[in-house]
Design an enzyme around this catalytic site. Structure first.
Site, PDB file in Angstrom:
ATOM      1  N   GLU A 157       0.849  -1.193   0.000  1.00 59.32           N
ATOM      2  CA  GLU A 157       0.000   0.000   0.000  1.00 59.32           C
ATOM      3  C   GLU A 157       0.885   1.243   0.000  1.00 59.32           C
ATOM      4  O   GLU A 157       1.760   1.387   0.864  1.00 59.32           O
ATOM      5  CB  GLU A 157      -0.888  -0.012   1.255  1.00 59.32           C
ATOM      6  CG  GLU A 157      -1.895  -1.156   1.239  1.00 59.32           C
ATOM      7  CD  GLU A 157      -2.386  -1.542   2.632  1.00 59.32           C
ATOM      8  OE1 GLU A 157      -1.987  -0.896   3.615  1.00 59.32           O
ATOM      9  OE2 GLU A 157      -3.149  -2.517   2.724  1.00 59.32           O
ATOM     10  N   GLU A 205      -4.730  -6.749   2.457  1.00 59.58           N
ATOM     11  CA  GLU A 205      -3.469  -7.378   2.866  1.00 59.58           C
ATOM     12  C   GLU A 205      -3.469  -8.891   2.649  1.00 59.58           C
ATOM     13  O   GLU A 205      -2.446  -9.479   2.288  1.00 59.58           O
ATOM     14  CB  GLU A 205      -3.152  -7.057   4.333  1.00 59.58           C
ATOM     15  CG  GLU A 205      -2.705  -5.620   4.573  1.00 59.58           C
ATOM     16  CD  GLU A 205      -3.864  -4.651   4.787  1.00 59.58           C
ATOM     17  OE1 GLU A 205      -5.034  -5.052   4.589  1.00 59.58           O
ATOM     18  OE2 GLU A 205      -3.604  -3.487   5.162  1.00 59.58           O
ATOM     19  N   PHE A 213       1.771  -1.153   8.642  1.00 56.23           N
ATOM     20  CA  PHE A 213       2.065  -1.187  10.079  1.00 56.23           C
ATOM     21  C   PHE A 213       1.949  -2.638  10.521  1.00 56.23           C
ATOM     22  O   PHE A 213       1.002  -3.327  10.119  1.00 56.23           O
ATOM     23  CB  PHE A 213       1.030  -0.395  10.880  1.00 56.23           C
ATOM     24  CG  PHE A 213       1.106   1.100  10.778  1.00 56.23           C
ATOM     25  CD1 PHE A 213       1.567   1.863  11.851  1.00 56.23           C
ATOM     26  CD2 PHE A 213       0.661   1.760   9.644  1.00 56.23           C
ATOM     27  CE1 PHE A 213       1.602   3.251  11.778  1.00 56.23           C
ATOM     28  CE2 PHE A 213       0.691   3.147   9.563  1.00 56.23           C
ATOM     29  CZ  PHE A 213       1.171   3.895  10.639  1.00 56.23           C
ATOM     30  N   ASP A 259       0.908  -3.636  13.157  1.00 51.22           N
ATOM     31  CA  ASP A 259      -0.367  -3.740  13.876  1.00 51.22           C
ATOM     32  C   ASP A 259      -1.492  -4.273  12.982  1.00 51.22           C
ATOM     33  O   ASP A 259      -2.501  -4.752  13.473  1.00 51.22           O
ATOM     34  CB  ASP A 259      -0.781  -2.356  14.389  1.00 51.22           C
ATOM     35  CG  ASP A 259       0.349  -1.621  15.070  1.00 51.22           C
ATOM     36  OD1 ASP A 259       0.290  -1.450  16.292  1.00 51.22           O
ATOM     37  OD2 ASP A 259       1.313  -1.222  14.368  1.00 51.22           O
ATOM     38  N   PHE A 260      -1.319  -4.166  11.665  1.00 55.44           N
ATOM     39  CA  PHE A 260      -2.371  -4.606  10.748  1.00 55.44           C
ATOM     40  C   PHE A 260      -2.313  -6.117  10.482  1.00 55.44           C
ATOM     41  O   PHE A 260      -3.068  -6.638   9.671  1.00 55.44           O
ATOM     42  CB  PHE A 260      -2.273  -3.871   9.398  1.00 55.44           C
ATOM     43  CG  PHE A 260      -2.350  -2.368   9.485  1.00 55.44           C
ATOM     44  CD1 PHE A 260      -2.748  -1.720  10.651  1.00 55.44           C
ATOM     45  CD2 PHE A 260      -2.021  -1.585   8.380  1.00 55.44           C
ATOM     46  CE1 PHE A 260      -2.809  -0.332  10.726  1.00 55.44           C
ATOM     47  CE2 PHE A 260      -2.087  -0.195   8.442  1.00 55.44           C
ATOM     48  CZ  PHE A 260      -2.484   0.433   9.612  1.00 55.44           C
ATOM     49  N   HIS A 302      -1.377   1.419  16.264  1.00 56.72           N
ATOM     50  CA  HIS A 302      -0.342   1.828  15.304  1.00 56.72           C
ATOM     51  C   HIS A 302       1.022   2.012  15.964  1.00 56.72           C
ATOM     52  O   HIS A 302       1.864   2.741  15.449  1.00 56.72           O
ATOM     53  CB  HIS A 302      -0.728   3.143  14.613  1.00 56.72           C
ATOM     54  CG  HIS A 302      -1.928   3.069  13.730  1.00 56.72           C
ATOM     55  ND1 HIS A 302      -3.203   2.963  14.215  1.00 56.72           N
ATOM     56  CD2 HIS A 302      -2.050   3.073  12.373  1.00 56.72           C
ATOM     57  CE1 HIS A 302      -4.062   2.921  13.206  1.00 56.72           C
ATOM     58  NE2 HIS A 302      -3.389   2.982  12.079  1.00 56.72           N
TER      59      HIS A 302
END
Lengths: 333, 340
Positions: B35, B66, B89, B91-92, B135
């Protein structure tokens, strides 16, 4: 347009279906041979979960008839029929299912995790998650300037997973040479399709991603063959992905040991078996007689029993080597 | 051989991109996917300039999908490409972990070594700038816990380039985790160690080898990423009081350089582990066990672990800094362990 299968192809479709069914019958026999007393899932020469694909052979035979082993297939937790139709080595597949060192994954994978670089075949035990890697194979084929395609298979339950929808969007966006195949066998384990899915046909979902979608209603191998012919031709021509849903049949349980008490259609199941139906069709067309059908069956039995024998005679993996192959250099973790 | 190879001062982010560009130059099969990796150049400058240099067929913006594009990277790697795929990130990971740990990481093993997945998954980690609980995490312990992925975590420009080149050339999947705080970004507070001289030529830093960032004799600080910078700052300060701190930068978490940990602790007899990931069930415990599994007698004092207590990363600056392993906490831990 795709021409209807010629006589030779029709017999080949039958031969593939018989081979796949014969393999599943042998797995059924070997799986249950030593699970007792009672039923212990972890016991026996073939331990663990076993998802057999009897009844779904028309999908694999009809689709894979258009492929060569340069094309990729990613299948599901119920993968044997597609593996066989795509030309995987039966001995090494059987050996993997028996957990032997000679297996496709040297006994590290099992029946839901069959990987064969020779035929670009793989499968995943996670619902819908075989779709994204197929995109990558198609992407690589496209970049190399070839007309090779990737076929991504799921069941109807997978069409409610995010991976399914993300994959359709990305494949259409990048015009990837993918054929999405949905095997609708009516059941997500015990949940009927009507209780899980808001549309009567997953083929209509293809429209949401600007790609052709087609549903084959009657588990008919020749209709699958025709639809797959259109989809594969479109992909090879560089026109992007298509989706085919086939209303097929789960002849047996979700996995072996499934009593199927939830299944209201159980009485009708044997009558919907696609194999005798197609055999009848070919006999009426004069392409097969009793002796011919028996010969096809005998040939399948010979191949399958040879594979089973190979598996049983193969060595078990060395427990001291359980740590090998975690990384590409073959070394331990 | 020339006496001096040419070098340039680079930020960690630029050194990382330098490594990618060198491999893209050398090997047509290397591509970048993710991205905002194209025209934007990566939200954290992890692909700046690559689109202009290599074009849109090799530096490819993806939809926010993703699962689909990481899975695509896996399939492409299986068929011989060497994709670098960015998870913006770490976190994703919650929306795509199945492709990462059930597919990318397991295909080699499940196939008995017959299928390789030469892919690099790059991802930004870390907090310290009030980006909140979704994040700001490091989460490297989560990835390192799951078998089948190598995990590298550079702390400085030299390692960022060398580890990137090693990661791209590796036939196994490598998760390359870059802390936003070590990148030298102009829009975020940065430690001077985020900029350094880096050779122009391609070079590799071996995956699985730690580095003694500062030699010392009184106590070993084992750490990684931004905490290396903090530990070095603290070590400089304590040196003025006569406390001699050794700082070991792990650089790779998988494989973990257990020998380097043991060698250092054998020398100093004291251990502090600094980890910006959560405290429990993670890297800090693993480092301690590395010592105690082999010889608890190496330790002359109790071990200290400085990590994020088991709470989500808070938003408010004061709260966030209370949970991060900031220099003050590291210094206090070292003092406690050496009795200074």
């Amino acid at each position: 347009m795709t021409a209807p299968p010629d006589d030779g192809t029709r017999v080949e479709l039958y031969r593939t279906m018989v081979l796949a069914r014969t393999f599943e019958e042998a797995m059924l026999r070997e799986y249950h041979a030593d699970k007792g007393p009672g039923f212990d899932i972890g016991k026996g020469l073939v331990p663990g979960e076993m998802h057999l694909a009897a009844g779904q052979e028309p999908v694999a035979a009809g689709v894979c008839a258009h492929l060569t082993t340069d094309d990729a297939v990613t299948a599901t937790h119920r993968p044997h029929h597609f593996a066989i139709a795509h030309g995987i080595d039966l001995r090494r597949m059987a050996a993997e299912i028996f957990g032997r060192e000679t297996g496709l994954g040297r006994g590290r994978g099992g029946h839901m995790h069959l990987f064969d670089p020779a035929t670009h075949f793989s499968c995943s035990g996670i619902i819908a998650e075989g779709y994204p890697p197929a995109l990558g194979q198609a992407f690589a084929f496209q970049r190399k300037g070839t007309d090779r395609v990737a076929v991504a298979v799921t069941g109807e339950g997978a069409a409610n997973q995010g991976a399914f929808h993300e994959s359709l969007n990305l494949a259409a966006l990048w015009r990837l040479p993918v054929v999405f195949v949905v095997e609708d066998n009516d059941w997500g384990i015990s949940v009927p399709r009507a209780s899980s899915t808001c549309v009567p046909s997953n083929a209509v979902r293809a429209a949401g991603y600007d790609m052709p979608g087609e549903r084959i209603e009657d588990n008919a191998v020749e209709a699958v063959y025709a639809a797959a012919g259109r989809a594969v031709a479109r992909a090879r021509a560089g026109d992007g992905p298509s989706l085919i849903e086939v209303h097929t049949l789960r002849l047996w349980g979700h996995f072996e040991g499934d009593a199927q008490a939830y299944r209201k259609d159980i009485e009708d199941v044997p009558g919907r078996d696609p194999l005798p139906t197609y055999e009848r069709t070919l006999r009426e067309a004069g392409l097969l007689d009793e002796a011919g059908a028996a010969a096809v069956k005998a040939e399948a039995v010979e191949k399958v029993e040879d594979a089973v024998r190979f598996a049983k005679e193969s060595p078990a993996p060395d427990p001291a080597e359980a740590g090998r192959y975690v990384f590409a250099d073959g070394g331990p973790a | 051989m020339t006496a001096t190879a040419s070098r340039h001062r680079l930020t960690t982010a630029k050194a990382m991109v330098d490594g990618i560009a060198a491999e893209m130059e050398r090997d047509e099969s290397v591509i970048v996917l993710g991205e905002d990796v194209g025209a934007y150049g990566g939200i954290f400058s992890s692909s700046t300039g690559l689109l202009d240099r290599f074009g849109a067929t090799r530096v490819i913006d993806t939809p926010i999908s993703e699962t689909a594009f990481i899975g695509l990277g896996i399939g492409a790697a299986v068929e011989g490409l060497r994709p670098i795929v960015e998870l913006m990130f770490v976190d994703f990971f919650g929306v795509c972990m199945d492709q990462i740990y059930n597919h990318m990481a397991k295909i080699s093993y499940e196939s008995g070594g017959n299928v390789k997945v030469p892919m690099v998954l790059t991802t930004a980690v870390g907090g310290g700038y009030s980006d909140g609980a979704q994040h700001s995490q490091c989460l490297w312990g989560t990835f390192a816990h799951l078998p089948g992925m190598k995990v590298v975590v550079p702390s400085n420009p030299y390692d960022a380039k060398g580890l990137m080149i090693s990661a791209i050339r590796d036939d196994s999947p490598v998760v390359y985790m870059f802390h936003k705080g070590v990148l030298g970004l102009p829009w975020m507070a940065k430690n001077p160690r985020s900029v350094d001289e880096v050779p122009d030529e391609p070079f590799t830093v071996p995956i699985g080898k730690a580095r003694v960032a500062r030699a010392g004799s009184d106590v070993t600080v084992v750490t990684v990423s931004l905490s290396v910078h903090h530990a070095l700052d603290v070590a400089d300060r304590l040196a003025t009081e006569g406390v001699d701190v050794e700082v070991l930068d792990l650089r790779s978490l998988v494989p973990l350089d257990r020998e380097a940990i043991l060698t250092s602790v054998a020398k100093t007899g004291r251990l502090v582990v600094v980890d910006e990931d959560y405290l429990s069930y993670g890297l800090s415990g693993e480092v301690v066990a590395t010592v105690t599994d082999v010889d608890p007698g190496l330790l002359r004092a109790k071990v200290a672990r400085v990590a994020v207590p088991d709470v989500p990363i808070p938003y408010a600056h004061a709260l966030e800094y209370a949970v991060l392993p900031r220099p003050e906490r590291i210094e206090a831990a070292i003092r406690a362990v050496v009795g200074a």
